[in-house]
Write a protein that holds these residues in place. Structure first.
Motif, PDB file in Angstrom:
ATOM      1  N   PRO A  24       0.789  -1.239   0.000  1.00 56.43           N
ATOM      2  CA  PRO A  24       0.000   0.000   0.000  1.00 56.43           C
ATOM      3  C   PRO A  24       0.821   1.287   0.000  1.00 56.43           C
ATOM      4  O   PRO A  24       0.277   2.348  -0.306  1.00 56.43           O
ATOM      5  CB  PRO A  24      -0.817  -0.112   1.285  1.00 56.43           C
ATOM      6  N   ASP A  25       2.104   1.203   0.308  1.00 55.52           N
ATOM      7  CA  ASP A  25       2.909   2.416   0.471  1.00 55.52           C
ATOM      8  C   ASP A  25       3.864   2.681  -0.685  1.00 55.52           C
ATOM      9  O   ASP A  25       4.757   3.514  -0.571  1.00 55.52           O
ATOM     10  CB  ASP A  25       3.712   2.334   1.777  1.00 55.52           C
ATOM     11  N   ASP A  26       3.669   2.000  -1.819  1.00 54.99           N
ATOM     12  CA  ASP A  26       4.607   2.115  -2.939  1.00 54.99           C
ATOM     13  C   ASP A  26       4.365   3.322  -3.840  1.00 54.99           C
ATOM     14  O   ASP A  26       5.206   3.634  -4.681  1.00 54.99           O
ATOM     15  CB  ASP A  26       4.557   0.853  -3.814  1.00 54.99           C
TER      16      ASP A  26
END
Length: 199
Positions: A24-26
């Motif tokens: 989710p943090d890419d």
């Protein structure tokens, strides 16, 4: 369909629905890598092996409404996930093999490939096909949102000397495929190799 294609489709089909939730943090890493491509308003760019299309929004932002953004992937389930995520609005999605792209020679300004290199069955031939569709002087970005060591640790394995993404392996591989490497970064926080299409 070759065994290589079947394996890739099986691997990604089983993971497509939850792919984005696993990473989710890419988003910022994708956006930063796209920035380094140096795209301009009106450019034509391909996200090769686009998966769920996480690069498509920053690619669209980089080329603007007059540019062309294509996302090609071999796995229907990944393209369906891209559509569900709303990323089909940012680019035209193609069910296509990067080894035989349905594009004219020299028709693109750039290719972006996130996590692509390790899934190419014939890397020299496949990178040569990417070179075919890019104009001379166009750019290729081979990207991963984490570096080789961090990725190996995540997968519970060691980096090997045979890793295609190692600079001593990647530089001649690109050179033999119509590309000249212009920069190489392999940090825990990202992997990014940039190359220019030779004349």
């Amino acid at each position: 369909m070759s065994d290589d294609h079947t394996h890739v489709q099986e691997f990604f089909s089983a993971r497509a629905a939850g792919w984005d939730s696993r990473f989710p943090d890419d988003g910022p890493a994708y956006a930063a890598a796209v920035t380094e491509l140096g795209l301009r308003e009106g450019d034509r760019v391909l996200d090769a092996g686009c998966g769920t299309g996480r690069a498509l929004p920053p690619l669209r932002a980089a080329v603007g409404p007059s540019g062309v953004v294509l996302g090609a992937d071999l796995t229907p389930a990944m393209l369906e996930a891209a559509v569900r995520a709303g990323r089909g609005r940012d680019g035209q999605l193609l069910l296509a093999d990067v080894a035989a792209l349905p594009l004219r020679s020299g028709s693109l300004d750039a290719v972006f490939g996130a996590g692509l290199i390790s899934h190419l069955p014939r890397p020299t031939d496949n990178l040569r096909e990417l070179a075919r569709v890019v104009r001379p002087g166009g750019v290729l970005a081979l990207f991963h949102p984490i570096g080789r060591a961090a990725l190996a640790a995540r997968q519970g394995r060691q980096i090997t000397l045979e890793d295609l993404r190692a600079e001593p392996n990647l530089r001649p591989l690109l050179a033999g495929s119509g590309w000249r490497m212009t920069s190489y970064v392999d940090e825990d926080s990202r992997f990014l190799a940039l190359a220019v299409r030779e004349d």
